[in-house]
Enzyme design. Structure first.
Site, PDB file in Angstrom:
ATOM      1  N   ASP A  56       0.835  -1.198   0.000  1.00  0.00           N
ATOM      2  CA  ASP A  56       0.000   0.000   0.000  1.00  0.00           C
ATOM      3  C   ASP A  56       0.871   1.248   0.000  1.00  0.00           C
ATOM      4  O   ASP A  56       0.601   2.218  -0.722  1.00  0.00           O
ATOM      5  CB  ASP A  56      -0.919  -0.032   1.220  1.00  0.00           C
ATOM      6  CG  ASP A  56      -1.755   1.224   1.364  1.00  0.00           C
ATOM      7  OD1 ASP A  56      -2.536   1.510   0.441  1.00  0.00           O
ATOM      8  OD2 ASP A  56      -1.632   1.917   2.382  1.00  0.00           O
ATOM      9  N   GLU A 128      -2.117  -5.212  -3.699  1.00  0.00           N
ATOM     10  CA  GLU A 128      -1.139  -4.470  -2.906  1.00  0.00           C
ATOM     11  C   GLU A 128      -0.078  -5.398  -2.317  1.00  0.00           C
ATOM     12  O   GLU A 128       1.105  -5.019  -2.232  1.00  0.00           O
ATOM     13  CB  GLU A 128      -1.845  -3.719  -1.780  1.00  0.00           C
ATOM     14  CG  GLU A 128      -2.701  -2.554  -2.271  1.00  0.00           C
ATOM     15  CD  GLU A 128      -3.422  -1.828  -1.164  1.00  0.00           C
ATOM     16  OE1 GLU A 128      -3.818  -0.673  -1.374  1.00  0.00           O
ATOM     17  OE2 GLU A 128      -3.598  -2.413  -0.067  1.00  0.00           O
TER      18      GLU A 128
END
Length: 232
Positions: A56, A128
């Protein structure tokens, strides 16, 4: 730890990911539910959550640096608005679908039967996690290049541009893991035919801003825009 299946190794290569440490990529593709089905006689396998956390941040930095270089006249609030749209879970899930990620996620039996392989939340999280694995296995520059290639269509589009301020603020709050905006009318003055509303918008532990207009709706819009200008 199981071995990375050859077909998954090949698939990762077609996307541009170079696999050196296979166990890390397998971890990135493993949902927590996998252990409920497959660990009756073996040790639990690590799931993707830690790599998702890392990925992320790598995704955010990659896209933020691209926006900074390509949007030299945009204000901070505008950049943040676009960034939040481009790195959102929904966008990550769209990218995941374009590369056929669902076929390679390791899910428990019940989670798969419940449609987990097509869940926006799971697809976005695993996308992610793969970025996190790439960062650890190949470094930032190589990972950023892959991100910009996979996100090319999104970066060229209108994601995060010219949204209604209230929608933009809600996306900002969600993207930054904050409470949803709270709107309150703190003053109403003037006769009914020429009323003026003062609205305050606040987000817990972030701040507040105000807007004044001849309608409550317009005052909320101005307050949201002011909030994004101050804190976005």
């Amino acid at each position: 730890m199981s071995a990375l299946p050859p077909e998954t190794h090949e698939w990762l290569g077609t996307i541009g990911f170079e696999v050196k440490e296979g166990s890390m990529w397998l971890e990135a593709l493993t949902h927590g539910s996998f252990n409920s089905t497959h660990t009756a006689t073996s040790q639990p396998e690590a799931d993707y959550q830690r790599l998702e956390f890392l990925g992320d941040r790598v995704l955010g930095l990659s896209v933020a640096s691209w926006l900074f270089r390509s949007s030299d006249r945009s204000k901070e609030g505008q950049l943040s608005q676009r960034l939040n749209a481009l790195v959102s879970g929904a966008t990550c899930a769209r990218i995941a679908r374009t590369i056929g990620l669902s076929d390679h996620i390791r899910l428990g039996k019940q989670a798969r039967e419940d449609g987990g392989s097509d869940s926006d939340n799971i697809l976005g999280d695993v996308m992610e996690a793969l970025i996190g694995a790439s960062f650890l296995d190949n470094g930032f520059d190589a990972t950023r290049a892959i991100i910009l290639n996979l996100w090319e269509h999104e970066l060229a589009g209108d994601a995060g541009k010219a949204k209604h301020p209230k929608s933009a603020l809600q996306e900002w709050a969600a993207g930054n893991r904050r409470a949803m905006p709270q709107y309150d009318v703190i003053d109403r003055s003037g006769p009914d035919h020429a009323a003026r509303f003062t609205v305050r918008v606040s987000i817990h532990r972030v701040g507040e801003a105000e807007g004044v207009a001849t309608s409550k709706h317009e005052a909320e819009k101005l307050a949201a825009a002011e909030f994004l200008e101050k804190y976005g």
